[in-house]
Design an enzyme around this catalytic site. Sequence first.
Site, short mmCIF file in Angstrom:
data_model
loop_
_atom_site.label_atom_id
_atom_site.label_comp_id
_atom_site.label_asym_id
_atom_site.label_seq_id
_atom_site.Cartn_x
_atom_site.Cartn_y
_atom_site.Cartn_z
N GLY A 1 0.80 -1.22 0.00
CA GLY A 1 0.00 0.00 0.00
C GLY A 1 0.84 1.27 0.00
O GLY A 1 1.76 1.42 0.79
N GLU B 1 -10.03 -4.63 4.52
CA GLU B 1 -9.17 -4.88 5.69
C GLU B 1 -9.30 -3.86 6.80
O GLU B 1 -8.43 -3.75 7.67
CB GLU B 1 -7.69 -4.99 5.25
N TYR C 1 -9.24 -0.54 6.46
CA TYR C 1 -8.58 0.75 6.20
C TYR C 1 -9.64 1.82 5.88
O TYR C 1 -10.83 1.53 5.88
CB TYR C 1 -7.55 0.60 5.07
N ARG D 1 -10.04 -3.27 -4.37
CA ARG D 1 -9.90 -4.33 -3.36
C ARG D 1 -11.05 -4.12 -2.39
O ARG D 1 -11.09 -3.13 -1.65
CB ARG D 1 -8.55 -4.19 -2.64
N HIS E 1 -8.24 -6.13 10.24
CA HIS E 1 -7.12 -6.51 11.11
C HIS E 1 -7.58 -6.74 12.55
O HIS E 1 -7.00 -7.54 13.26
CB HIS E 1 -6.01 -5.45 11.09
N ARG F 1 1.47 -14.26 -0.18
CA ARG F 1 2.54 -15.00 0.50
C ARG F 1 3.06 -16.18 -0.32
O ARG F 1 4.27 -16.44 -0.30
CB ARG F 1 2.06 -15.43 1.89
N GLN G 1 5.43 -16.04 10.13
CA GLN G 1 6.54 -15.73 11.02
C GLN G 1 7.56 -14.74 10.45
O GLN G 1 8.12 -13.95 11.19
CB GLN G 1 7.26 -17.01 11.43
N GLN H 1 11.79 -31.43 13.45
CA GLN H 1 10.69 -30.83 14.21
C GLN H 1 9.48 -30.52 13.31
O GLN H 1 8.36 -30.45 13.78
CB GLN H 1 11.16 -29.53 14.89
N LYS I 1 -1.88 -27.54 11.32
CA LYS I 1 -0.52 -27.28 10.82
C LYS I 1 -0.16 -28.29 9.73
O LYS I 1 1.03 -28.52 9.46
CB LYS I 1 0.48 -27.36 11.97
P1 NAP Z 1 9.51 -22.15 24.77
O1 NAP Z 1 8.58 -21.25 24.05
O2 NAP Z 1 10.81 -21.64 25.20
O3 NAP Z 1 8.70 -22.74 26.00
C1 NAP Z 1 9.23 -23.65 26.88
C2 NAP Z 1 8.31 -23.79 28.10
O4 NAP Z 1 8.92 -24.63 29.03
C3 NAP Z 1 8.02 -22.49 28.79
O5 NAP Z 1 6.63 -22.46 29.08
C4 NAP Z 1 8.84 -22.54 30.07
O6 NAP Z 1 8.00 -21.85 30.96
C5 NAP Z 1 9.00 -24.04 30.30
N1 NAP Z 1 10.29 -24.44 30.83
C6 NAP Z 1 11.52 -24.10 30.38
N2 NAP Z 1 12.47 -24.71 31.09
C7 NAP Z 1 11.85 -25.48 32.02
C8 NAP Z 1 12.29 -26.34 33.04
N3 NAP Z 1 13.58 -26.57 33.27
N4 NAP Z 1 11.36 -26.94 33.80
C9 NAP Z 1 10.05 -26.75 33.60
N5 NAP Z 1 9.57 -25.93 32.65
C10 NAP Z 1 10.46 -25.31 31.85
O7 NAP Z 1 9.82 -23.41 23.89
P2 NAP Z 1 8.87 -24.39 23.08
O8 NAP Z 1 7.46 -24.31 23.51
O9 NAP Z 1 9.57 -25.69 23.18
O10 NAP Z 1 8.95 -23.85 21.62
C11 NAP Z 1 10.20 -23.82 20.94
C12 NAP Z 1 10.23 -22.69 19.92
O11 NAP Z 1 9.34 -22.94 18.87
C13 NAP Z 1 9.89 -21.36 20.54
O12 NAP Z 1 10.75 -20.39 20.00
C14 NAP Z 1 8.48 -21.16 20.08
O13 NAP Z 1 8.15 -19.81 19.99
C15 NAP Z 1 8.47 -21.86 18.73
N6 NAP Z 1 7.12 -22.36 18.43
C16 NAP Z 1 6.16 -21.46 18.20
C17 NAP Z 1 4.88 -21.90 17.94
C18 NAP Z 1 3.79 -20.92 17.67
O14 NAP Z 1 4.04 -19.72 17.61
N7 NAP Z 1 2.58 -21.34 17.52
C19 NAP Z 1 4.58 -23.25 17.97
C20 NAP Z 1 5.59 -24.16 18.25
C21 NAP Z 1 6.86 -23.69 18.48
P3 NAP Z 1 8.24 -21.65 32.52
O15 NAP Z 1 9.73 -21.54 32.65
O16 NAP Z 1 7.49 -20.42 32.88
O17 NAP Z 1 7.64 -22.87 33.12
FE1 SF4 Z 2 4.12 -18.08 3.97
FE2 SF4 Z 2 5.27 -18.30 6.38
FE3 SF4 Z 2 6.68 -17.60 4.23
FE4 SF4 Z 2 4.94 -15.90 5.28
S1 SF4 Z 2 6.78 -16.66 6.27
S2 SF4 Z 2 5.23 -16.36 3.12
S3 SF4 Z 2 3.32 -17.29 5.87
S4 SF4 Z 2 5.68 -19.55 4.58
#
Ligand code: NAP
Ligand code: SF4
Length: 697
Positions: A72, A178, A180, A228, A266, A325, A353, A425, A435
Amino acid sequence: MTDAVTTPTTPTPPPYPHLFRPLTIGGLTLPNRSVMGSMHTGLEDRIWHADQLGEFYAERARGGVGLIVTGGITPTRSGDLMPFGGRMATPLAVLHHRRITDAVHREGGRIAMQILHAGRYGVTPFKAAPGTEPSPIHPFKHIRMTEGMIRRTIRSYGRAARLARKAGYDAVEIMGGEGYLINQFLCPHTNDRTDRWGGSTANRQRFLVEVIDEIRRQVPRDFPVILRQSIADFVKNGQTFDEIALMSRRAERHGVDAINTDIGWHEARVPTIVTSVPRAAFVKFTERLRDEVSIPLIASNRINTPEVAEGILANGKVDAVSMARPLLADPHFMSKAKEDRADEINTCIGCNQACLDHAFVGKPISCLVNPRAGRETKLVLSPTRHAKKVAVVGAGPAGLSAAVSAAERGHQVELFEARDSIGGQFSIAARIPGKEEFHETIRYFSTQLDKLGVTVHLNTHASASDLADGGFDHVIISSGVIPRVPAIEGVDHPSVMTYAEAVRGEREIGGTVAVMGAGGIGFDVSEFLTTPTGPDSPAVNLKEWEQEWGVDDDPAAVGALTKPRPAEPLRQVYMVQRKASRQGKTLGKTTGWVHRAAVKMKKVEQISGATYEKIDDDGLHLAFYDEKDGTRTLTGRRVLNVDSIVLCTGQESVTDLVEPLREAGITFDVVGGADLAAELDAKRAILQGTEAAAAIA
Ligand code: NAP
Ligand code: SF4
């Protein structure tokens, strides 16, 4: 010598016949039915980014897209998305934009400039909007537009269109959706005016009608003007379909040449673009307009493969598809589809992301699965003059991108993976309902490994001595992570499992579950445990999904909304974290709210500020403390009497090759989770893998 006898062969039908038919919009003919929808790249706003932006679009033009629409560009200062954002209002702007249009035209492409006035969605103190209702998602209060401001703004749209044509654009697109400015005029939700610009439908539509008239006054009739248009607002007091249909008919009468349909504001609380939205979920809203207008209709949102695009076009009600995208993820989407190489398309997985999450915090956009997007001039995979023997250890996202990128450069690559399949992963993520798209990335890499002749060794744990004996010149360690098992009394109890075991189906899971950890994976696992998979999953079953989010396709429904009716959760889940803060705070900017809403709908009980005491046959024992002036006081205890406990407590890097390789004197890089588990992140992993391959001397 006898003449060769030729057997007549039936010509192979083109792979996507409807997608590759030409389309005329006003005075412009597109070679196919694809439009790269508008995306704010973060490169629109500064003159010194013109060449980078030009190359970004030129790459998409080379890839064969029918029409590119820019991010835009505002027509006047009160419409800026951010202070001093890209504006088309002066001769200097024409010179700037000429570099962009020239870059696209040199590649035989076509490009339209989108004119966008942000209204109350601007992140500036100078913003103006028709009504009094502030934006719930943006800072700064806006000014309510006066009659004079409205008049000047309408004229500025005409000027922007005239200057865009002068700058070499092939068309303009008026952003009317959207949420706007134009959408703000159209909806009672944001238009509480009582003068000639508010109140009745005709009054609310007056601004857009006059904008179209003004643009038409300033550009010749054969210069294409696209609208649009929002076809479902998903906000309370949004438009009904009858109003939208009326506006579409008026737009056609006043000189609009095509309608590019747009869904949701949004601030809407119905997801419209994230990966859990079923593919082509909103096409029926676009199709409904077919009986209203005769100009081309363009469908958009969650159209990410040529098969989906072809299916939509084959129905005959929609004339083109808009994909934004997907062309970030693969600029050559269209040429690969044309050459029947769809399996080589790097598919957009709707994760947001590296694109929208960046755009919303003012960072230049890229793509998680294609880190070269937006870095076309910086991250170059140049052919090598000295092919090396390269080993990549670990076939998760980092290793896959490293292997494919190194092979693309001409290196001789072997990929070692300890498990029986590639994906790391990503193959766990792909099992989470909503997903499923992550399978596409694995399919893409698998095709590329094959095509580029990478030797893949599955079920193979490569040791340093294997690599030394193999005569490798360079090793990329992408051995990933293992789930962290925290040191808690009873963590070896039979009810406890890691998230990887749970999601891969390696362990029985009971009807009541405690999820330890509330990061991205804790949220994913909570959704996995509570949501049906298969044909009833809302991720693939549109009816289920619409019920869950309260989408109503009844033409009389205000804002296309009804009361959400989510399905009952499959299990009772408790999600626990030690931090006292709100759960899910660190999730993606544009996707986090969807995950937070989803676990709420699934009645997941969220428990924060807990201390894990022990696990035994009674379940997970939690304690709660109050901390004041350095003193900890026990405030309560709770036992979650659950059948299963799933550890989502982070990861640890697998780095056992690092020291032995150093000792063996073999050069190596460490990428992805093996490099940094604390911020396990597929975006960083794929970028690092690609960079490591680009840097091999
Ligand atoms: P994370 O986001 O770092 O979360 C880990 C969790 O474990 C936290 O809730 C933490 O909270 C807990 N934790 C850490 N160490 C611990 C310990 N020693 N004992 C007990 N609890 C503990 O990691 P993740 O969930 O494994 O995800 C990995 C990455 O993938 C991240 O960067 C995440 O953002 C990304 N991811 C994102 C999405 C999404 O956006 N939808 C989905 C999947 C993965 P507390 O310490 O408060 O308990
Ligand atoms: Fe698509 Fe994710 Fe790439 Fe954005 S970052 S264009 S949503 S695959």
